[in-house]
Design a protein around this motif. Structure first.
Motif, PDB file in Angstrom:
ATOM      1  N   GLY A 280      45.547  37.193  47.429  1.00 38.04           N
ATOM      2  CA  GLY A 280      46.425  36.132  47.934  1.00 38.04           C
ATOM      3  C   GLY A 280      46.772  35.157  46.817  1.00 38.04           C
ATOM      4  N   ALA A 281      47.611  34.186  47.156  1.00 34.81           N
ATOM      5  CA  ALA A 281      47.984  33.191  46.149  1.00 34.81           C
ATOM      6  C   ALA A 281      46.792  32.301  45.805  1.00 34.81           C
ATOM      7  CB  ALA A 281      49.146  32.353  46.658  1.00 34.81           C
ATOM      8  N   ALA A 282      45.892  32.105  46.775  1.00 36.77           N
ATOM      9  CA  ALA A 282      44.709  31.280  46.519  1.00 36.77           C
ATOM     10  C   ALA A 282      43.871  31.922  45.407  1.00 36.77           C
ATOM     11  CB  ALA A 282      43.898  31.122  47.791  1.00 36.77           C
TER      12      ALA A 282
ATOM     13  N   SER B  60      54.144  28.560  38.531  1.00 41.50           N
ATOM     14  CA  SER B  60      55.080  28.412  39.635  1.00 41.50           C
ATOM     15  C   SER B  60      54.503  29.106  40.869  1.00 41.50           C
ATOM     16  CB  SER B  60      56.430  29.018  39.241  1.00 41.50           C
ATOM     17  OG  SER B  60      57.390  28.706  40.196  1.00 41.50           O
ATOM     18  N   ASP B  61      54.064  28.301  41.809  1.00 39.73           N
ATOM     19  CA  ASP B  61      53.488  28.834  43.044  1.00 39.73           C
ATOM     20  C   ASP B  61      54.648  29.098  43.997  1.00 39.73           C
ATOM     21  OD1 ASP B  61      52.335  29.217  45.524  1.00 39.73           O
ATOM     22  OD2 ASP B  61      50.817  27.658  45.293  1.00 39.73           O
ATOM     23  N   ASP B  62      55.042  30.364  44.046  1.00 38.44           N
ATOM     24  CA  ASP B  62      56.267  30.764  44.753  1.00 38.44           C
ATOM     25  C   ASP B  62      55.988  31.338  46.141  1.00 38.44           C
ATOM     26  OD1 ASP B  62      57.552  29.988  42.466  1.00 38.44           O
ATOM     27  OD2 ASP B  62      58.153  31.994  41.817  1.00 38.44           O
ATOM     28  N   VAL B  63      54.844  30.989  46.725  1.00 32.34           N
ATOM     29  CA  VAL B  63      54.485  31.658  48.003  1.00 32.34           C
ATOM     30  C   VAL B  63      55.530  31.522  49.104  1.00 32.34           C
ATOM     31  CG1 VAL B  63      51.968  31.901  48.043  1.00 32.34           C
ATOM     32  CG2 VAL B  63      52.973  29.698  48.608  1.00 32.34           C
ATOM     33  N   TYR B  64      56.317  30.458  49.058  1.00 34.28           N
ATOM     34  CA  TYR B  64      57.314  30.286  50.127  1.00 34.28           C
ATOM     35  C   TYR B  64      58.735  30.653  49.673  1.00 34.28           C
ATOM     36  CZ  TYR B  64      53.470  27.768  52.316  1.00 34.28           C
ATOM     37  OH  TYR B  64      52.244  27.440  52.840  1.00 34.28           O
ATOM     38  N   ALA B  65      58.870  31.274  48.504  1.00 36.35           N
ATOM     39  CA  ALA B  65      60.208  31.507  47.943  1.00 36.35           C
ATOM     40  C   ALA B  65      61.113  32.307  48.893  1.00 36.35           C
ATOM     41  CB  ALA B  65      60.109  32.211  46.601  1.00 36.35           C
TER      42      ALA B  65
ATOM     43  N   GLU C  29      45.224  38.923  55.336  1.00 34.94           N
ATOM     44  CA  GLU C  29      45.066  40.205  54.642  1.00 34.94           C
ATOM     45  C   GLU C  29      44.843  40.049  53.137  1.00 34.94           C
ATOM     46  OE1 GLU C  29      44.414  42.666  56.203  1.00 34.94           O
ATOM     47  OE2 GLU C  29      45.323  42.505  58.182  1.00 34.94           O
ATOM     48  N   ARG C  30      45.006  38.843  52.612  1.00 26.45           N
ATOM     49  CA  ARG C  30      44.629  38.505  51.242  1.00 26.45           C
ATOM     50  C   ARG C  30      45.248  39.428  50.190  1.00 26.45           C
ATOM     51  NH1 ARG C  30      44.956  34.696  51.969  1.00 26.45           N
ATOM     52  NH2 ARG C  30      43.908  33.972  50.102  1.00 26.45           N
ATOM     53  N   ILE C  31      46.548  39.396  50.131  1.00 24.88           N
ATOM     54  CA  ILE C  31      47.218  40.222  49.121  1.00 24.88           C
ATOM     55  C   ILE C  31      48.327  39.426  48.425  1.00 24.88           C
ATOM     56  CG2 ILE C  31      48.720  41.406  50.838  1.00 24.88           C
ATOM     57  CD1 ILE C  31      47.212  43.115  47.770  1.00 24.88           C
TER      58      ILE C  31
ATOM     59  N   ASN D 258      57.940  23.758  49.186  1.00 28.21           N
ATOM     60  CA  ASN D 258      56.674  23.054  49.010  1.00 28.21           C
ATOM     61  C   ASN D 258      55.843  22.971  50.284  1.00 28.21           C
ATOM     62  OD1 ASN D 258      55.442  20.007  49.202  1.00 28.21           O
ATOM     63  ND2 ASN D 258      55.204  20.838  47.152  1.00 28.21           N
ATOM     64  N   ASN D 259      54.559  23.087  50.080  1.00 32.41           N
ATOM     65  CA  ASN D 259      53.589  22.687  51.089  1.00 32.41           C
ATOM     66  C   ASN D 259      53.003  21.380  50.554  1.00 32.41           C
ATOM     67  OD1 ASN D 259      51.457  22.349  52.811  1.00 32.41           O
ATOM     68  ND2 ASN D 259      50.356  24.214  52.222  1.00 32.41           N
ATOM     69  N   PRO D 260      53.175  20.252  51.179  1.00 32.39           N
ATOM     70  CA  PRO D 260      53.348  19.988  52.604  1.00 32.39           C
ATOM     71  C   PRO D 260      54.746  19.534  53.038  1.00 32.39           C
ATOM     72  CG  PRO D 260      52.569  17.993  51.573  1.00 32.39           C
ATOM     73  CD  PRO D 260      52.731  19.026  50.472  1.00 32.39           C
TER      74      PRO D 260
ATOM     75  N   ASN E 131      52.131  34.447  43.554  1.00 32.05           N
ATOM     76  CA  ASN E 131      52.833  34.719  44.799  1.00 32.05           C
ATOM     77  C   ASN E 131      51.929  35.549  45.711  1.00 32.05           C
ATOM     78  OD1 ASN E 131      54.885  34.772  46.671  1.00 32.05           O
ATOM     79  ND2 ASN E 131      56.440  35.481  45.229  1.00 32.05           N
ATOM     80  N   SER E 132      52.325  35.613  46.981  1.00 31.95           N
ATOM     81  CA  SER E 132      51.568  36.463  47.902  1.00 31.95           C
ATOM     82  C   SER E 132      52.491  36.924  49.016  1.00 31.95           C
ATOM     83  CB  SER E 132      50.375  35.705  48.488  1.00 31.95           C
ATOM     84  OG  SER E 132      50.781  34.896  49.558  1.00 31.95           O
ATOM     85  N   PHE E 133      51.965  37.809  49.832  1.00 33.14           N
ATOM     86  CA  PHE E 133      52.732  38.321  50.971  1.00 33.14           C
ATOM     87  C   PHE E 133      52.322  37.618  52.268  1.00 33.14           C
ATOM     88  CE2 PHE E 133      52.734  41.298  47.561  1.00 33.14           C
ATOM     89  CZ  PHE E 133      54.056  41.690  47.494  1.00 33.14           C
ATOM     90  N   SER E 134      51.418  36.617  52.120  1.00 34.01           N
ATOM     91  CA  SER E 134      50.863  35.935  53.302  1.00 34.01           C
ATOM     92  C   SER E 134      51.948  35.354  54.183  1.00 34.01           C
ATOM     93  CB  SER E 134      49.951  34.789  52.870  1.00 34.01           C
ATOM     94  OG  SER E 134      48.876  35.242  52.118  1.00 34.01           O
ATOM     95  N   LYS E 135      52.947  34.714  53.544  1.00 38.29           N
ATOM     96  CA  LYS E 135      53.946  33.972  54.313  1.00 38.29           C
ATOM     97  C   LYS E 135      55.130  34.866  54.685  1.00 38.29           C
ATOM     98  CE  LYS E 135      51.252  30.705  52.831  1.00 38.29           C
ATOM     99  NZ  LYS E 135      50.247  30.047  53.635  1.00 38.29           N
ATOM    100  N   ASP E 136      55.649  35.634  53.700  1.00 34.42           N
ATOM    101  CA  ASP E 136      56.817  36.501  53.965  1.00 34.42           C
ATOM    102  C   ASP E 136      56.541  37.453  55.118  1.00 34.42           C
ATOM    103  OD1 ASP E 136      56.923  35.562  51.391  1.00 34.42           O
ATOM    104  OD2 ASP E 136      57.615  37.448  50.515  1.00 34.42           O
TER     105      ASP E 136
HETATM  106  C1  LIG Z   1      51.341  26.203  48.305  1.00 33.52           C
HETATM  107  C2  LIG Z   1      50.336  27.244  48.654  1.00 33.52           C
HETATM  108  N1  LIG Z   1      49.815  27.979  47.675  1.00 33.52           N
HETATM  109  C3  LIG Z   1      48.908  28.917  47.942  1.00 33.52           C
HETATM  110  C4  LIG Z   1      48.489  29.164  49.222  1.00 33.52           C
HETATM  111  C5  LIG Z   1      47.490  30.239  49.488  1.00 33.52           C
HETATM  112  O1  LIG Z   1      48.141  31.352  50.018  1.00 33.52           O
HETATM  113  P1  LIG Z   1      47.418  32.739  50.293  1.00 33.52           P
HETATM  114  O2  LIG Z   1      47.235  32.853  51.767  1.00 33.52           O
HETATM  115  O3  LIG Z   1      48.344  33.780  49.794  1.00 33.52           O
HETATM  116  O4  LIG Z   1      46.145  32.714  49.562  1.00 33.52           O
HETATM  117  C6  LIG Z   1      49.005  28.422  50.286  1.00 33.52           C
HETATM  118  C7  LIG Z   1      48.542  28.638  51.652  1.00 33.52           C
HETATM  119  O5  LIG Z   1      48.824  27.920  52.583  1.00 33.52           O
HETATM  120  C8  LIG Z   1      49.965  27.433  49.983  1.00 33.52           C
HETATM  121  O6  LIG Z   1      50.508  26.679  50.955  1.00 33.52           O
END
Ligand SMILES: Cc1ncc(COP(=O)(O)O)c(C=O)c1O
Length: 393
Positions: free
Chosen positions: A105-107, A212-217, A251-253, A178-180, A240-245
């Motif tokens: 995951g992105a984390a 560049s944390d692109d998880v929401y791109a 599933e942590r990828i 962005n989160n939040p 990046n990750s597939f968590s959001k898309d």
């Molecule tokens: C900005 C941001 N980066 C990283 C993550 C972690 O994502 P992942 O579930 O892919 O580990 C999140 C999860 O909410 C997030 O909001």
């Protein structure tokens, strides 16, 4: 004491959202599930696209020898190849197989990048409001986060960035959408950040990278593709990750990408693989690596998030809440009618609406709500939002 002082202290400060989530469960027991409106946690209720289930079925119905074994240290070649191709298409840049490292995951990806880059005491600059975990992740690896506030439109303060970059700065981490806040940096904003970072790197003779944390791109409500930092700064490391898309955060990828033009790209990639190994993050789930291989263009139906955004934004602004309209992700970040965001969030909680105070994201005076939930919850929360703001009018 069984646990370390640092973990004990961090647990008190860092578990706010979890705490809220658990309080929500307790409130639901008292008032009934249907009467508590939880907008605190960003755990999407949307199911993954059918294509994801199809890929999973294909894997389960047609197993092959060795499919659960360890693979190449950076991840399956076939998966990295399709990721590189999609990233090249999305950004117009050239990514190849060897520029991609798979991650938990992105984390996991951010932790691996921080471990790879940070010497003890070095800094990562992050614009607030920000994803609060960056602070903990930097501390995991002996580094720290330096906050730089955004302006009232949620864009970075470039003068503060210029002044903030020193020889202790290893990287600037950005997150757009962005989160939040759900805010998206436009191409000129990204270019502005890139120019400052490039100029300061040259002046200090010290390379500062941009992470560049692109998880929401892909959860972008604008026209065309979401603007990406890598298009403006060659020394960008993408996480990046597939968590959001795909709506599969359990599933942590995910992955890390470093384009060949990035300074010391080859060493960085080797460092990322080593860091993954020593953090215990080597070989992200094999089934998931195979499942997402052919899903590079798949996504949940973004129009559903856009509709939720439109409905909630209209409803709240009509009540008098001040909000910068989000252009992506599934968060909103209204100003808190009470300057003490903690007090206001408590008042909302008493009305059975759960949100998160802005101070958790380094931005007191605001609060975050996650609208990746059922319409029933969003619609039901409106009564509480209306009542809560009434006394501040
Ligand atoms: C900005 C941001 N980066 C990283 C993550 C972690 O994502 P992942 O579930 O892919 O580990 C999140 C999860 O909410 C997030 O909001």
């Amino acid at each position: 004491m069984a646990i370390s002082k640092s973990v004990k202290n961090a647990m008190v400060a860092g578990n706010y959202i979890r705490k809220m989530f658990e309080e929500g469960i307790a409130l639901k027991k008292i008032h009934g599930d249907a009467n508590v409106y939880d907008l605190s946690i960003g755990n999407p209720v949307m199911e993954p696209p059918e294509a994801f289930n199809r890929e999973l079925r294909q894997i389960v119905n047609h197993p092959w020898p060795g499919m659960h074994l360890q693979m190449e240290a950076a991840g399956y070649t076939a998966t990295r190849t399709t990721i590189a191709a999609q990233l090249s298409q999305d950004t117009g840049l050239k990514f190849g197989l060897n520029d991609i490292v798979m991650a938990f995951g992105a984390a996991g990806a951010v932790n691996v990048v921080f471990k790879t880059l940070l010497n003890p005491g070095e800094e990562v600059i992050s614009f607030t409001p920000n994803y609060f975990e960056y602070v903990h992740y930097a501390e995991n690896h002996g580094g720290r986060v330096k906050y730089i506030a955004s302006d009232k439109n949620l864009n970075p303060d470039l003068a503060a960035l210029e002044a903030g970059i020193t020889t202790s700065t290893r990287a600037v981490v950005i997150n757009s959408p962005n989160n939040p806040t759900g805010h998206v940096y436009t191409a000129p904003t990204l270019k502005g950040i890139a120019e400052v970072v490039a100029r300061r790197s040259a002046e200090l003779k010290h390379r500062v990278y941009i992470i560049s944390d692109d998880v929401y791109a892909n959860l972008y409500f604008g026209q065309g593709k979401c603007p990406r930092m890598a298009q403006h700064y060659q020394h960008t490391i993408i996480v990046n990750s597939f968590s959001k898309d795909l709506s599969v955060p359990g599933e942590r990828i995910g992955y890390i990408a470093v384009q060949a033009q990035c300074e010391d790209a080859g060493d960085i990639v080797k460092g990322l693989v080593y860091a993954s190994q020593v953090l215990g993050f080597i070989n992200p789930p094999a089934i998931m690596q195979n499942a997402i291989r052919n899903l590079q263009n798949a996504s949940v139906d973004i129009s559903i998030y856009r509709q939720k955004r439109d409905f909630l934004f209209k409803s709240l602004t009509e009540m008098g809440y001040a909000i910068v309209k989000p252009q992506g992700a599934f968060y909103m970040f209204p100003s808190s009618p009470n300057p003490d965001d903690e007090v206001f969030v408590k008042e909302l909680k008493d009305l059975l609406v759960l949100t998160v105070p802005g101070h958790v994201f380094g931005a007191p005076g605001y609060f975050r709500l996650s609208y990746c939930t059922d319409d029933r919850v969003i619609e039901g929360s409106l009564k509480g939002f209306k009542q809560a703001i009434a006394k501040y009018k």
